[in-house]
Design a protein around this motif. Structure first.
Motif, PDB file in Angstrom:
ATOM      1  N   LYS A 180       0.403  -1.229  -0.380  1.00  0.00           N
ATOM      2  CA  LYS A 180       0.202  -0.047   0.254  1.00  0.00           C
ATOM      3  C   LYS A 180       0.927   1.346   0.040  1.00  0.00           C
ATOM      4  N   LYS A 181       1.918   0.838   0.717  1.00  0.00           N
ATOM      5  CA  LYS A 181       2.917   2.397   0.477  1.00  0.00           C
ATOM      6  C   LYS A 181       3.580   2.679  -0.578  1.00  0.00           C
ATOM      7  N   LEU A 182       3.913   1.729  -0.853  1.00  0.00           N
ATOM      8  CA  LEU A 182       4.567   1.607  -2.711  1.00  0.00           C
ATOM      9  C   LEU A 182       3.846   2.315  -3.657  1.00  0.00           C
ATOM     10  N   GLN A 183       2.591   1.211  -2.773  1.00  0.00           N
ATOM     11  CA  GLN A 183       1.287   2.217  -4.496  1.00  0.00           C
ATOM     12  C   GLN A 183       0.737   3.312  -3.780  1.00  0.00           C
ATOM     13  N   GLU A 184       0.631   3.953  -2.650  1.00  0.00           N
ATOM     14  CA  GLU A 184       0.683   5.148  -2.473  1.00  0.00           C
ATOM     15  C   GLU A 184       1.799   6.188  -3.372  1.00  0.00           C
ATOM     16  N   LYS A 185       3.153   5.692  -3.002  1.00  0.00           N
ATOM     17  CA  LYS A 185       4.451   6.237  -3.812  1.00  0.00           C
ATOM     18  C   LYS A 185       4.215   6.539  -5.262  1.00  0.00           C
ATOM     19  N   ALA A 186       3.630   5.645  -5.943  1.00  0.00           N
ATOM     20  CA  ALA A 186       4.106   5.602  -6.724  1.00  0.00           C
ATOM     21  C   ALA A 186       2.715   6.345  -8.232  1.00  0.00           C
ATOM     22  N   ARG A 187       1.668   6.325  -7.371  1.00  0.00           N
ATOM     23  CA  ARG A 187       0.127   7.192  -7.841  1.00  0.00           C
ATOM     24  C   ARG A 187       0.888   8.698  -7.395  1.00  0.00           C
ATOM     25  N   TYR A 188       1.176   9.075  -6.807  1.00  0.00           N
ATOM     26  CA  TYR A 188       1.837  10.535  -6.417  1.00  0.00           C
ATOM     27  C   TYR A 188       3.126  10.933  -6.906  1.00  0.00           C
ATOM     28  N   GLN A 189       3.703   9.815  -7.306  1.00  0.00           N
ATOM     29  CA  GLN A 189       4.527  10.428  -8.790  1.00  0.00           C
ATOM     30  C   GLN A 189       4.848   9.653 -10.325  1.00  0.00           C
TER      31      GLN A 189
END
Length: 51
Positions: A17-26
């Motif tokens: 979930k953390k990776l997914q959130e960061k990837a979406r943000y970037q």
């Protein structure tokens, strides 16, 4: 052409979930984000070895 090899990782849901959130943000995919993280890690380690 860059030769590639698949890497399957089993990671905790919280980390995903953390990776997914960061990837979406970037504006990246999780795969692209992980590749960036891996490259940065190894470049840093190589720089530490060379001084």
């Amino acid at each position: 052409m860059t030769q590639k090899k698949r890497l399957g990782l089993a990671i905790p849901i919280v980390l995903h979930k953390k990776l997914q959130e960061k990837a979406r943000y970037q504006g990246k995919t999780i795969n692209a984000l992980c590749l960036e993280i891996f490259w940065e890690y190894f470049e840093k380690k190589d720089n530490e070895k060379t001084g």
